[in-house]
Design a protein around this motif. Structure first.
Motif, PDB file in Angstrom:
ATOM      1  N   TRP A  25      74.833  12.664 -45.100  1.00 33.34           N
ATOM      2  CA  TRP A  25      73.587  13.273 -44.616  1.00 33.34           C
ATOM      3  C   TRP A  25      73.002  12.492 -43.443  1.00 33.34           C
ATOM      4  N   LEU A  26      73.178  11.187 -43.419  1.00 34.49           N
ATOM      5  CA  LEU A  26      72.745  10.413 -42.250  1.00 34.49           C
ATOM      6  C   LEU A  26      73.520  10.851 -41.008  1.00 34.49           C
ATOM      7  N   LEU A  27      74.819  11.047 -41.166  1.00 35.33           N
ATOM      8  CA  LEU A  27      75.646  11.491 -40.043  1.00 35.33           C
ATOM      9  C   LEU A  27      75.277  12.911 -39.629  1.00 35.33           C
ATOM     10  N   LEU A  28      75.042  13.771 -40.603  1.00 35.65           N
ATOM     11  CA  LEU A  28      74.670  15.160 -40.310  1.00 35.65           C
ATOM     12  C   LEU A  28      73.377  15.216 -39.504  1.00 35.65           C
ATOM     13  N   ILE A  29      72.387  14.457 -39.941  1.00 34.57           N
ATOM     14  CA  ILE A  29      71.096  14.455 -39.248  1.00 34.57           C
ATOM     15  C   ILE A  29      71.220  13.786 -37.882  1.00 34.57           C
ATOM     16  N   GLY A  30      71.946  12.668 -37.839  1.00 29.13           N
ATOM     17  CA  GLY A  30      72.063  11.926 -36.587  1.00 29.13           C
ATOM     18  C   GLY A  30      72.761  12.693 -35.485  1.00 29.13           C
ATOM     19  N   THR A  31      73.704  13.546 -35.839  1.00 26.83           N
ATOM     20  CA  THR A  31      74.455  14.285 -34.825  1.00 26.83           C
ATOM     21  C   THR A  31      73.790  15.601 -34.437  1.00 26.83           C
ATOM     22  N   ASN A  32      72.751  15.983 -35.141  1.00 26.93           N
ATOM     23  CA  ASN A  32      72.135  17.280 -34.861  1.00 26.93           C
ATOM     24  C   ASN A  32      70.688  17.208 -34.397  1.00 26.93           C
ATOM     25  N   VAL A  33      70.026  16.092 -34.632  1.00 25.93           N
ATOM     26  CA  VAL A  33      68.608  15.970 -34.264  1.00 25.93           C
ATOM     27  C   VAL A  33      68.492  15.016 -33.087  1.00 25.93           C
ATOM     28  N   ALA A  34      67.946  15.514 -31.982  1.00 28.96           N
ATOM     29  CA  ALA A  34      67.863  14.712 -30.761  1.00 28.96           C
ATOM     30  C   ALA A  34      66.616  13.832 -30.731  1.00 28.96           C
ATOM     31  N   LYS A  35      65.503  14.340 -31.233  1.00 31.85           N
ATOM     32  CA  LYS A  35      64.241  13.603 -31.156  1.00 31.85           C
ATOM     33  C   LYS A  35      64.271  12.407 -32.101  1.00 31.85           C
TER      34      LYS A  35
ATOM     35  N   PHE B 175      66.641  14.264 -53.720  1.00 31.73           N
ATOM     36  CA  PHE B 175      67.907  14.969 -53.515  1.00 31.73           C
ATOM     37  C   PHE B 175      67.656  16.353 -52.917  1.00 31.73           C
ATOM     38  N   VAL B 176      66.698  17.072 -53.499  1.00 26.37           N
ATOM     39  CA  VAL B 176      66.367  18.407 -52.980  1.00 26.37           C
ATOM     40  C   VAL B 176      65.808  18.305 -51.562  1.00 26.37           C
ATOM     41  N   LEU B 177      64.920  17.331 -51.338  1.00 26.48           N
ATOM     42  CA  LEU B 177      64.348  17.164 -49.996  1.00 26.48           C
ATOM     43  C   LEU B 177      65.424  16.776 -48.983  1.00 26.48           C
ATOM     44  N   SER B 178      66.405  15.997 -49.416  1.00 25.35           N
ATOM     45  CA  SER B 178      67.505  15.630 -48.512  1.00 25.35           C
ATOM     46  C   SER B 178      68.325  16.854 -48.134  1.00 25.35           C
ATOM     47  N   LEU B 179      68.556  17.733 -49.105  1.00 25.83           N
ATOM     48  CA  LEU B 179      69.272  18.975 -48.801  1.00 25.83           C
ATOM     49  C   LEU B 179      68.502  19.804 -47.781  1.00 25.83           C
ATOM     50  N   LEU B 180      67.184  19.875 -47.956  1.00 28.10           N
ATOM     51  CA  LEU B 180      66.354  20.618 -47.007  1.00 28.10           C
ATOM     52  C   LEU B 180      66.368  19.949 -45.632  1.00 28.10           C
TER      53      LEU B 180
ATOM     54  N   VAL C  93      70.561  21.064 -39.162  1.00 30.18           N
ATOM     55  CA  VAL C  93      71.497  22.063 -38.634  1.00 30.18           C
ATOM     56  C   VAL C  93      70.737  23.117 -37.829  1.00 30.18           C
ATOM     57  N   PHE C  94      69.569  23.497 -38.313  1.00 33.63           N
ATOM     58  CA  PHE C  94      68.751  24.490 -37.606  1.00 33.63           C
ATOM     59  C   PHE C  94      68.279  23.956 -36.258  1.00 33.63           C
ATOM     60  N   LEU C  95      67.972  22.641 -36.227  1.00 33.46           N
ATOM     61  CA  LEU C  95      67.492  22.013 -34.993  1.00 33.46           C
ATOM     62  C   LEU C  95      68.633  21.418 -34.180  1.00 33.46           C
ATOM     63  N   ARG C  96      69.818  21.913 -34.391  1.00 34.50           N
ATOM     64  CA  ARG C  96      71.030  21.372 -33.763  1.00 34.50           C
ATOM     65  C   ARG C  96      70.852  21.180 -32.266  1.00 34.50           C
ATOM     66  N   LYS C  97      71.281  19.995 -31.771  1.00 36.91           N
ATOM     67  CA  LYS C  97      71.208  19.703 -30.340  1.00 36.91           C
ATOM     68  C   LYS C  97      72.146  20.628 -29.582  1.00 36.91           C
ATOM     69  N   ARG C  98      71.627  21.271 -28.565  1.00 30.56           N
ATOM     70  CA  ARG C  98      72.442  22.153 -27.736  1.00 30.56           C
ATOM     71  C   ARG C  98      72.669  21.515 -26.378  1.00 30.56           C
ATOM     72  N   PRO C  99      73.896  21.581 -25.852  1.00 28.93           N
ATOM     73  CA  PRO C  99      74.162  20.977 -24.540  1.00 28.93           C
ATOM     74  C   PRO C  99      73.365  21.663 -23.451  1.00 28.93           C
ATOM     75  N   ALA C 100      72.892  20.866 -22.510  1.00 31.05           N
ATOM     76  CA  ALA C 100      72.097  21.414 -21.412  1.00 31.05           C
ATOM     77  C   ALA C 100      72.956  22.304 -20.530  1.00 31.05           C
ATOM     78  N   LYS C 101      72.375  23.407 -20.087  1.00 30.07           N
ATOM     79  CA  LYS C 101      73.095  24.340 -19.231  1.00 30.07           C
ATOM     80  C   LYS C 101      73.136  23.812 -17.803  1.00 30.07           C
TER      81      LYS C 101
END
Length: 208
Positions: A124-134, A187-192, A198-206
């Motif tokens: 979950w640390l890796l999941l959050i770290g790779t998807n959240v830019a702020k 555990f539930v909060l970590s899942l959320l 994932v919803f806030l996934r970093k998108r590459p700049a156009k």
């Protein structure tokens, strides 16, 4: 006999033709990692971590702890009680379980019960770290799986200590119960938090 570059310069001056030697490139361009390849490797690690976490959750909570109820007269293990437990329940459980049964629960806590929060937390640390830019938001979301790991491992120790006493100590039971409830909430909060990442996934700049 061929003349050396120094001899040619001495004879012909600045008009001397000196052969140029080029060295082969040091870096093999085929080994360079593109951002796409790095992201692909990260995704593979994430998928593996999620699969292992799901398996360990099933193994601990849906298989092993359920099987241990056969050694406790049908009473659920403290780890499974989302709403917590009191000293009376621990006393009943302690009376129903013998030393071998308590030893098996302790063994579960030291093996799969330890691996599950560690692998889940890392994933979950890796999941959050790779998807959240702020940065501030990333650390806020990171806090949830980190706390889950600490609380869950501490809860394992607290439950073993509460069951290891001949008489249920109210303080030990309250600590074990509080950590168990907190572990499930985190555990539930970590899942959320993972879903939010994932919803806030970093998108590459156009470009352009």
């Amino acid at each position: 006999m061929a003349k050396t570059p120094a001899q040619r310069i001495k004879k012909h001056g600045s008009k001397a033709a000196v052969p140029q030697h080029s060295l082969p490139p040091v870096i093999n361009p085929s080994t360079s990692r593109s951002p796409q390849k790095a992201q692909s490797n990260t995704n593979l690690i994430l998928i593996a971590g999620v699969v292992v976490s799901l398996f360990l959750f099933w193994y601990v909570h849906l298989l092993t702890l359920q099987q241990l109820t056969q050694l406790s007269g049908g009473l659920a293990m403290p780890d499974s009680l989302v709403g917590g437990f009191d000293a009376g329940y621990v006393g009943q459980l302690n009376a129903a379980m013998d030393n071998d049964a308590r030893g098996q629960l302790n063994y579960v806590h030291k093996t799969a019960g330890t691996l599950f929060p560690l692998i889940f937390g890392f994933t979950w640390l890796l999941l959050i770290g790779t998807n959240v830019a702020k940065k501030t938001l990333r650390w806020a979301l990171w806090a949830l799986p980190l706390l889950f790991v600490v609380v869950r491992l501490w809860g394992n120790v607290a439950i073993d200590a509460a069951l290891g006493s001949e008489t249920a100590d109210a303080g030990q039971v309250a600590l074990a119960s509080g950590l168990t409830v907190a572990g499930w909430v985190l555990f539930v909060l970590s899942l959320l938090a993972g879903a939010a990442a994932v919803f806030l996934r970093k998108r590459p700049a156009k470009i352009g």
